[in-house]
Motif scaffolding. Sequence first.
Motif, PDB file in Angstrom:
ATOM      1  N   CYS A  44      34.911  50.948  47.384  1.00  0.00           N
ATOM      2  CA  CYS A  44      36.308  50.507  47.202  1.00  0.00           C
ATOM      3  C   CYS A  44      36.407  49.389  46.174  1.00  0.00           C
ATOM      4  O   CYS A  44      35.396  48.845  45.717  1.00  0.00           O
ATOM      5  CB  CYS A  44      36.877  50.036  48.531  1.00  0.00           C
ATOM      6  SG  CYS A  44      36.094  48.545  49.158  1.00  0.00           S
ATOM      7  N   SER A  45      37.648  49.064  45.855  1.00  0.00           N
ATOM      8  CA  SER A  45      37.914  47.929  44.964  1.00  0.00           C
ATOM      9  C   SER A  45      38.078  46.676  45.830  1.00  0.00           C
ATOM     10  O   SER A  45      38.160  46.751  47.058  1.00  0.00           O
ATOM     11  CB  SER A  45      39.178  48.188  44.140  1.00  0.00           C
ATOM     12  OG  SER A  45      40.292  48.232  45.004  1.00  0.00           O
ATOM     13  N   ARG A  46      38.178  45.560  45.158  1.00  0.00           N
ATOM     14  CA  ARG A  46      38.220  44.287  45.893  1.00  0.00           C
ATOM     15  C   ARG A  46      39.434  44.099  46.794  1.00  0.00           C
ATOM     16  O   ARG A  46      39.297  43.612  47.922  1.00  0.00           O
ATOM     17  CB  ARG A  46      38.121  43.134  44.887  1.00  0.00           C
ATOM     18  CG  ARG A  46      38.174  41.794  45.534  1.00  0.00           C
ATOM     19  CD  ARG A  46      37.623  40.741  44.626  1.00  0.00           C
ATOM     20  NE  ARG A  46      38.145  39.447  44.952  1.00  0.00           N
ATOM     21  CZ  ARG A  46      37.726  38.323  44.399  1.00  0.00           C
ATOM     22  NH1 ARG A  46      36.779  38.360  43.492  1.00  0.00           N
ATOM     23  NH2 ARG A  46      38.231  37.175  44.730  1.00  0.00           N
TER      24      ARG A  46
ATOM     25  N   THR B  42      32.327  43.148  39.758  1.00  0.00           N
ATOM     26  CA  THR B  42      31.574  41.947  39.396  1.00  0.00           C
ATOM     27  C   THR B  42      31.290  41.050  40.592  1.00  0.00           C
ATOM     28  O   THR B  42      30.257  40.391  40.637  1.00  0.00           O
ATOM     29  CB  THR B  42      32.323  41.118  38.334  1.00  0.00           C
ATOM     30  OG1 THR B  42      33.655  40.919  38.796  1.00  0.00           O
ATOM     31  CG2 THR B  42      32.355  41.786  36.983  1.00  0.00           C
ATOM     32  N   SER B  43      32.220  41.012  41.547  1.00  0.00           N
ATOM     33  CA  SER B  43      31.933  40.214  42.741  1.00  0.00           C
ATOM     34  C   SER B  43      31.527  41.117  43.904  1.00  0.00           C
ATOM     35  O   SER B  43      31.408  40.663  45.034  1.00  0.00           O
ATOM     36  CB  SER B  43      33.130  39.332  43.111  1.00  0.00           C
ATOM     37  OG  SER B  43      34.289  40.116  43.264  1.00  0.00           O
ATOM     38  N   GLY B  44      31.316  42.395  43.607  1.00  0.00           N
ATOM     39  CA  GLY B  44      30.775  43.344  44.584  1.00  0.00           C
ATOM     40  C   GLY B  44      29.433  43.841  44.081  1.00  0.00           C
ATOM     41  O   GLY B  44      28.608  43.051  43.649  1.00  0.00           O
TER      42      GLY B  44
ATOM     43  N   ILE C 290      42.826  53.396  41.894  1.00  0.00           N
ATOM     44  CA  ILE C 290      42.202  52.180  41.344  1.00  0.00           C
ATOM     45  C   ILE C 290      42.731  52.021  39.918  1.00  0.00           C
ATOM     46  O   ILE C 290      42.675  52.960  39.121  1.00  0.00           O
ATOM     47  CB  ILE C 290      40.661  52.303  41.353  1.00  0.00           C
ATOM     48  CG1 ILE C 290      40.158  52.343  42.805  1.00  0.00           C
ATOM     49  CG2 ILE C 290      40.008  51.171  40.557  1.00  0.00           C
ATOM     50  CD1 ILE C 290      38.664  52.560  42.950  1.00  0.00           C
ATOM     51  N   SER C 291      43.257  50.810  39.607  1.00  0.00           N
ATOM     52  CA  SER C 291      43.902  50.648  38.294  1.00  0.00           C
ATOM     53  C   SER C 291      42.903  50.597  37.147  1.00  0.00           C
ATOM     54  O   SER C 291      43.209  51.017  36.041  1.00  0.00           O
ATOM     55  CB  SER C 291      44.758  49.377  38.293  1.00  0.00           C
ATOM     56  OG  SER C 291      43.949  48.251  38.566  1.00  0.00           O
ATOM     57  N   GLY C 292      41.702  50.057  37.416  1.00  0.00           N
ATOM     58  CA  GLY C 292      40.692  49.982  36.347  1.00  0.00           C
ATOM     59  C   GLY C 292      40.574  48.603  35.739  1.00  0.00           C
ATOM     60  O   GLY C 292      40.291  48.461  34.551  1.00  0.00           O
TER      61      GLY C 292
HETATM   62  C1  FAD Z   1      36.718  36.469  39.701  1.00  0.00           C
HETATM   63  C2  FAD Z   1      37.233  37.839  40.060  1.00  0.00           C
HETATM   64  C3  FAD Z   1      36.338  38.770  40.526  1.00  0.00           C
HETATM   65  C4  FAD Z   1      36.789  40.053  40.855  1.00  0.00           C
HETATM   66  N1  FAD Z   1      35.886  40.971  41.305  1.00  0.00           N
HETATM   67  C5  FAD Z   1      36.306  42.221  41.568  1.00  0.00           C
HETATM   68  C6  FAD Z   1      35.372  43.214  42.003  1.00  0.00           C
HETATM   69  O1  FAD Z   1      34.178  42.966  42.189  1.00  0.00           O
HETATM   70  N2  FAD Z   1      35.855  44.450  42.238  1.00  0.00           N
HETATM   71  C7  FAD Z   1      37.180  44.796  42.075  1.00  0.00           C
HETATM   72  O2  FAD Z   1      37.536  45.967  42.304  1.00  0.00           O
HETATM   73  N3  FAD Z   1      38.053  43.871  41.678  1.00  0.00           N
HETATM   74  C8  FAD Z   1      37.665  42.593  41.445  1.00  0.00           C
HETATM   75  N4  FAD Z   1      38.578  41.655  41.084  1.00  0.00           N
HETATM   76  C9  FAD Z   1      39.999  42.009  41.151  1.00  0.00           C
HETATM   77  C10 FAD Z   1      40.493  42.773  39.928  1.00  0.00           C
HETATM   78  O3  FAD Z   1      40.926  41.880  38.942  1.00  0.00           O
HETATM   79  C11 FAD Z   1      41.672  43.700  40.297  1.00  0.00           C
HETATM   80  O4  FAD Z   1      42.682  42.918  40.870  1.00  0.00           O
HETATM   81  C12 FAD Z   1      41.288  44.788  41.261  1.00  0.00           C
HETATM   82  O5  FAD Z   1      40.164  45.507  40.802  1.00  0.00           O
HETATM   83  C13 FAD Z   1      42.453  45.760  41.419  1.00  0.00           C
HETATM   84  O6  FAD Z   1      42.120  46.661  42.438  1.00  0.00           O
HETATM   85  P1  FAD Z   1      42.883  48.061  42.518  1.00  0.00           P
HETATM   86  O7  FAD Z   1      42.669  48.799  41.253  1.00  0.00           O
HETATM   87  O8  FAD Z   1      42.470  48.698  43.784  1.00  0.00           O
HETATM   88  O9  FAD Z   1      44.390  47.610  42.715  1.00  0.00           O
HETATM   89  P2  FAD Z   1      45.621  47.625  41.705  1.00  0.00           P
HETATM   90  O10 FAD Z   1      45.292  46.942  40.426  1.00  0.00           O
HETATM   91  O11 FAD Z   1      46.792  47.133  42.467  1.00  0.00           O
HETATM   92  O12 FAD Z   1      45.804  49.170  41.369  1.00  0.00           O
HETATM   93  C14 FAD Z   1      46.253  50.115  42.265  1.00  0.00           C
HETATM   94  C15 FAD Z   1      46.442  51.399  41.487  1.00  0.00           C
HETATM   95  O13 FAD Z   1      46.769  52.441  42.364  1.00  0.00           O
HETATM   96  C16 FAD Z   1      47.729  53.265  41.742  1.00  0.00           C
HETATM   97  N5  FAD Z   1      48.428  53.937  42.826  1.00  0.00           N
HETATM   98  C17 FAD Z   1      49.297  53.396  43.727  1.00  0.00           C
HETATM   99  N6  FAD Z   1      49.645  54.326  44.633  1.00  0.00           N
HETATM  100  C18 FAD Z   1      49.006  55.456  44.291  1.00  0.00           C
HETATM  101  C19 FAD Z   1      48.966  56.779  44.835  1.00  0.00           C
HETATM  102  N7  FAD Z   1      49.652  57.087  45.947  1.00  0.00           N
HETATM  103  N8  FAD Z   1      48.219  57.702  44.206  1.00  0.00           N
HETATM  104  C20 FAD Z   1      47.515  57.428  43.087  1.00  0.00           C
HETATM  105  N9  FAD Z   1      47.515  56.197  42.534  1.00  0.00           N
HETATM  106  C21 FAD Z   1      48.251  55.229  43.142  1.00  0.00           C
HETATM  107  C22 FAD Z   1      48.591  52.345  40.921  1.00  0.00           C
HETATM  108  O14 FAD Z   1      49.205  53.037  39.844  1.00  0.00           O
HETATM  109  C23 FAD Z   1      47.545  51.322  40.441  1.00  0.00           C
HETATM  110  O15 FAD Z   1      47.029  51.686  39.158  1.00  0.00           O
HETATM  111  C24 FAD Z   1      38.155  40.383  40.737  1.00  0.00           C
HETATM  112  C25 FAD Z   1      39.050  39.428  40.246  1.00  0.00           C
HETATM  113  C26 FAD Z   1      38.589  38.171  39.917  1.00  0.00           C
HETATM  114  C27 FAD Z   1      39.574  37.158  39.405  1.00  0.00           C
END
Ligand code: FAD
Length: 324
Positions: free
Chosen positions: A239-241, A257-259, A272-274
């Motif tokens: 999973c993502s963070r 990076t923190s996982g 996952i947004s990327g």
């Molecule tokens: C110091 C630091 C360290 C970090 N370390 C990590 C790390 O190790 N790992 C990590 O993952 N993040 C890390 N982060 C956080 C990172 O910056 C992002 O905030 C995080 O990766 C976003 O996770 P996400 O993609 O799950 O969520 P979001 O950015 O919120 O993305 C969710 C996505 O889901 C899509 N979506 C929504 N609903 C649906 C649906 N029903 N079907 C299909 N798509 C949908 C949306 O369009 C969106 O693109 C760190 C941040 C910092 C500041």
Amino acid sequence: MTGDILVFVEQRAGSVREVSYQLLSKANQICAELSVRLTAVFIGPKASFLSSDFYKKADRVLVLEDERFGDFNCEIARDVMVGIIKEQRPAMVLVGHTPWGMDLAPAIAAKTGLPLSTDCVDIKIEAGKVKAVRQLYGGKLFARVVFKDESKGCIFTVRPGSFSVEGYPDRMGEIVPIEAPKDLPEPSSRFVEYVDTGAGEVDITQAELLVSIGRGVGEKERIEEIQELARILGGVVSCSRPVVDKGWLPKYHQVGTSGKSVKPKVYLALGISGAFQHVAGIAGAGTVIAVNKDKKAPIFRVADYGVADDLFAFSDAIKKALKK
Ligand SMILES: Cc1cc2nc3c(=O)[nH]c(=O)nc-3n(C[C@H](O)[C@H](O)[C@H](O)COP(=O)(O)OP(=O)(O)OC[C@H]3O[C@@H](n4cnc5c(N)ncnc54)[C@H](O)[C@@H]3O)c2cc1C
């Protein structure tokens, strides 16, 4: 460039750690490019080095087996490595960027005066020059590190998961037993015990197929649907963070990076947004398949295949197709 590539082989409780195989794989590639020899260094308790097959991945293995060296001790490993480096003058020393490697490599650098680049994610040879690739700002930028004078050799610590364990043909390298330095002082620190940090029920770094859940899953209750998809596909859930921060899954599932850095053959990113902190953790993945309902999501820039759709619609369609 002359001199061997030296790889420090990390063992814990008698078994060689995965990162050492990754280093040996990369070292094999560099040795082929530079036409130099690969030497592995193993320090462990008596009769331990044959319990793993790492020695087939090197041209030569320097083996120091001694009951005193069953558990890692930085001072002992440093003194052994410094002795070897002074005698052998390797072109490059590779150490895993693990808690032990982070301790050991700077200690060797300080004693030998060799330049050190830590937490490298790649090592390139360009026009005969060694370039270490490191991530900056949590993976947003990549820096290439070159040394002013690499003629005396250099040291790199390499982030686990940066290299796959490629199938270099096995060979029966030369096994060279070595002695501990005679004047080895009593170390000022000693091993006490291993404390289990709760590695978790699954090890996402070893999975061949990861089904990865992002915030797009919406709510904890719906994670079970994706876990079912992973079971059907024979994959492991990561999973993502935000998924961890929300308490939906335990930390050991987190990629980034923190996982953890992962290197599955297939990485299926669902919702996952990327963000770069996430994507930095999948640099070693084979095929990346992204499903996101936002077709402009940054994950599509790194994906090999993209599905711009609702992740549950995708998941249901796959389950239905496989149940037929
Ligand atoms: C110091 C630091 C360290 C970090 N370390 C990590 C790390 O190790 N790992 C990590 O993952 N993040 C890390 N982060 C956080 C990172 O910056 C992002 O905030 C995080 O990766 C976003 O996770 P996400 O993609 O799950 O969520 P979001 O950015 O919120 O993305 C969710 C996505 O889901 C899509 N979506 C929504 N609903 C649906 C649906 N029903 N079907 C299909 N798509 C949908 C949306 O369009 C969106 O693109 C760190 C941040 C910092 C500041």
